[in-house]
Design a protein around this motif. Structure first.
Motif, PDB file in Angstrom:
ATOM      1  N   THR A  22     -24.169 -32.023  21.846  1.00 10.87           N
ATOM      2  CA  THR A  22     -23.111 -32.516  22.732  1.00 10.87           C
ATOM      3  C   THR A  22     -23.362 -32.056  24.157  1.00 10.87           C
ATOM      4  O   THR A  22     -23.251 -32.838  25.119  1.00 10.87           O
ATOM      5  CB  THR A  22     -21.739 -32.023  22.256  1.00 10.87           C
ATOM      6  N   PHE A  23     -23.716 -30.785  24.317  1.00 14.24           N
ATOM      7  CA  PHE A  23     -24.024 -30.269  25.644  1.00 14.24           C
ATOM      8  C   PHE A  23     -25.207 -31.017  26.257  1.00 14.24           C
ATOM      9  O   PHE A  23     -25.180 -31.406  27.432  1.00 14.24           O
ATOM     10  CB  PHE A  23     -24.341 -28.776  25.579  1.00 14.24           C
ATOM     11  N   LYS A  26     -24.190 -34.440  27.508  1.00 13.75           N
ATOM     12  CA  LYS A  26     -23.426 -34.338  28.757  1.00 13.75           C
ATOM     13  C   LYS A  26     -24.340 -34.024  29.932  1.00 13.75           C
ATOM     14  O   LYS A  26     -24.236 -34.639  31.008  1.00 13.75           O
ATOM     15  CB  LYS A  26     -22.362 -33.242  28.623  1.00 13.75           C
ATOM     16  N   LEU A  27     -25.253 -33.069  29.746  1.00 15.60           N
ATOM     17  CA  LEU A  27     -26.140 -32.662  30.828  1.00 15.60           C
ATOM     18  C   LEU A  27     -27.084 -33.793  31.210  1.00 15.60           C
ATOM     19  O   LEU A  27     -27.308 -34.042  32.409  1.00 15.60           O
ATOM     20  CB  LEU A  27     -26.935 -31.425  30.417  1.00 15.60           C
ATOM     21  N   ASN A 115     -31.754 -21.324  26.737  1.00 19.25           N
ATOM     22  CA  ASN A 115     -30.376 -20.962  26.413  1.00 19.25           C
ATOM     23  C   ASN A 115     -30.412 -20.203  25.097  1.00 19.25           C
ATOM     24  O   ASN A 115     -30.775 -20.760  24.058  1.00 19.25           O
ATOM     25  CB  ASN A 115     -29.495 -22.210  26.284  1.00 19.25           C
ATOM     26  N   ASP A 151     -24.256 -17.783  27.055  1.00 18.18           N
ATOM     27  CA  ASP A 151     -23.052 -18.602  27.119  1.00 18.18           C
ATOM     28  C   ASP A 151     -21.757 -17.789  27.031  1.00 18.18           C
ATOM     29  O   ASP A 151     -20.676 -18.350  26.900  1.00 18.18           O
ATOM     30  CB  ASP A 151     -23.076 -19.693  26.030  1.00 18.18           C
ATOM     31  N   TYR A 173     -20.154 -22.704  27.445  1.00 22.69           N
ATOM     32  CA  TYR A 173     -20.077 -24.076  26.955  1.00 22.69           C
ATOM     33  C   TYR A 173     -18.879 -24.751  27.611  1.00 22.69           C
ATOM     34  O   TYR A 173     -17.916 -24.081  27.995  1.00 22.69           O
ATOM     35  CB  TYR A 173     -19.910 -24.044  25.434  1.00 22.69           C
ATOM     36  N   PRO A 283     -18.021 -23.808  20.734  1.00 17.80           N
ATOM     37  CA  PRO A 283     -17.626 -25.136  21.214  1.00 17.80           C
ATOM     38  C   PRO A 283     -16.284 -25.611  20.670  1.00 17.80           C
ATOM     39  O   PRO A 283     -15.482 -26.194  21.407  1.00 17.80           O
ATOM     40  CB  PRO A 283     -18.770 -26.032  20.742  1.00 17.80           C
ATOM     41  N   TRP A 351     -16.202 -29.492  31.914  1.00 20.50           N
ATOM     42  CA  TRP A 351     -17.607 -29.921  31.968  1.00 20.50           C
ATOM     43  C   TRP A 351     -18.112 -30.057  33.394  1.00 20.50           C
ATOM     44  O   TRP A 351     -19.264 -29.727  33.687  1.00 20.50           O
ATOM     45  CB  TRP A 351     -17.781 -31.245  31.238  1.00 20.50           C
ATOM     46  N   LEU A 355     -21.608 -28.222  34.143  1.00 25.82           N
ATOM     47  CA  LEU A 355     -22.815 -29.007  34.411  1.00 25.82           C
ATOM     48  C   LEU A 355     -23.327 -28.776  35.834  1.00 25.82           C
ATOM     49  O   LEU A 355     -24.539 -28.766  36.072  1.00 25.82           O
ATOM     50  CB  LEU A 355     -22.531 -30.488  34.177  1.00 25.82           C
ATOM     51  N   TYR A 358     -25.286 -25.623  35.801  1.00 27.40           N
ATOM     52  CA  TYR A 358     -26.619 -25.834  35.235  1.00 27.40           C
ATOM     53  C   TYR A 358     -27.536 -26.500  36.248  1.00 27.40           C
ATOM     54  O   TYR A 358     -28.698 -26.104  36.403  1.00 27.40           O
ATOM     55  CB  TYR A 358     -26.535 -26.687  33.968  1.00 27.40           C
TER      56      TYR A 358
END
Length: 373
Positions: A22-23, A26-27, A115, A151, A173, A283, A351, A355, A358
């Motif tokens: 899922t991460f 999204k990224l 990670n 995290d 997360y 999460p 998010w 993000l 990141y």
């Protein structure tokens, strides 16, 4: 030329298997929208040559493997890392379970951010050989990665016993805020809004399933407890025990992967029970905060940092039963807990914020002339 990022360590995108996928999804979408050239390695079943495809602007390299289960994942990670050596750019590896293969990237002087996920070798479900493998790969990942992501602050502290703090960045997360859900989806399970509580996790001893289910079942509640997860009581003694100790007010619908249904269960539940005793930023707990759930969680430093002071914590089965006795009828505390969850979520787990952190880290480590450290 667009900056190139290659993502390893997951089964692929779009997400189908858990938090890291899922991460990654999204990224990927976030970075592609900002002009990055993103490639993800995807694990496929079967035999044959690798192939490529594009999903929502994300390049995918599909690698088939004949082996199943954990062995298949190891083989896939090895093949993906070997292929990555042919490319130039920045690399992001999600998880350290096969960090021994990432040593090849160090030899090739590729910049690889890892990670480090949770402290996998401390999980009770693993045997001695598996724990030794994870412990060794954690050490290798700490040494072999160009930079590490933790995290959770406690994961940061743990990694800092292995490497210098300057080599670690803490980014938790993220999750989506849920402000509405389809109430009609509850009818499939015979549920009414706010007249049930929910557990969403893998049914493992370290996640306190027996303790929470027995605490709930210790008396008649006139309330339902919905326990999501893959249960196999015919082959798993622990699953059998959880289900045997449950009252008739506990519902076991199995694992539910329909996002709309899971969102409805979170959004309309009275309490979200979280029994995880180890790990970093979980999460499912973050997603519960994003849905405004009133959280009852096992009392440890991982959960306390994530859920914050607005949640209520328990230590054991007896403690959990007392918490449920006190909280189920208390409307005022219930609404305060829900509000606290939304406040905590917006403080740290959106998010958009995660993000961006990141991308900032990726920019920092991207320069082509950056020497391996």
């Amino acid at each position: 030329m667009n900056k190139k990022l290659y993502i390893l360590g997951i089964r692929g995108v779009p997400a189908q298997h858990g938090g890291f996928e899922t991460f990654a999804e999204k990224l990927c979408l976030f970075l592609v929208a900002r002009g990055w050239d993103v490639t993800v390695y995807c694990q496929e079943e079967g035999a044959g040559a690798k192939w490529e495809s594009v999903w929502s602007g994300v390049k995918r390299i599909h690698i088939p493997v004949r082996q199943n289960g954990a062995l298949g994942t190891v083989v896939f990670d090895f093949l993906a890392t070997c292929d990555a050596l042919k490319h130039q750019g920045l690399f992001l590896t999600l998880g350290y379970n096969t960090a021994v293969f990432n040593l090849m990237q160090r030899v090739w002087r590729q910049v690889n951010i890892i990670n480090m996920d949770g402290i996998e070798w401390k999980r009770g479900k693993w045997g001695r050989i598996a724990k030794s493998w994870f412990w060794l790969n954690e050490r290798i990942g700490c040494w072999g990665g160009s930079h590490l992501v933790a995290d959770h602050p406690k994961i940061f502290e743990h990694l800092a016993t292995r490497v210098s703090k300057q080599k670690i960045t803490m980014i938790p997360y993220g999750g989506d805020e849920i402000n509405t859900a389809n109430v009609n989806l509850l009818g499939v399970y015979g549920l009414e809004p706010h007249k049930f509580s929910v557990i969403i996790a893998r049914p493992e001893p370290e996640n306190s399933f027996v303790e929470m289910v027995r605490a709930f079942s210790s008396q008649r509640r006139n309330h339902k407890l919905v326990v999501l997860g893959n249960f196999s009581p015919d082959v798993n003694p622990y699953h059998q025990k959880v289900m045997a100790d449950a009252s008739d007010e506990v519902i076991f619908p199995g694992a539910i992967y329909n996002t709309a249904i899971v969102q409805a269960l979170r959004f309309y539940c009275r309490f979200y029970l979280h029994g995880h005793r180890v790990g970093g930023t979980n999460p499912s707990l973050v997603e519960a905060l994003g849905a405004g759930c009133a959280v009852i969680a096992h009392d440890n430093h991982f959960n306390r940092w994530v859920a914050g002071p607005g949640a209520v914590y328990f230590n054991d089965e007896k403690d959990c039963a007392v918490v449920l006795d006190n909280l189920l009828p208390d409307e005022e505390v219930y609404f305060k807990m829900k509000n606290s969850s939304r406040v905590r979520f917006n403080e740290r787990f959106r998010w958009e914020q995660i993000l961006q952190e990141y991308e900032d880290l990726l920019f920092k480590w991207y320069p082509s002339d950056l020497e391996f450290k």
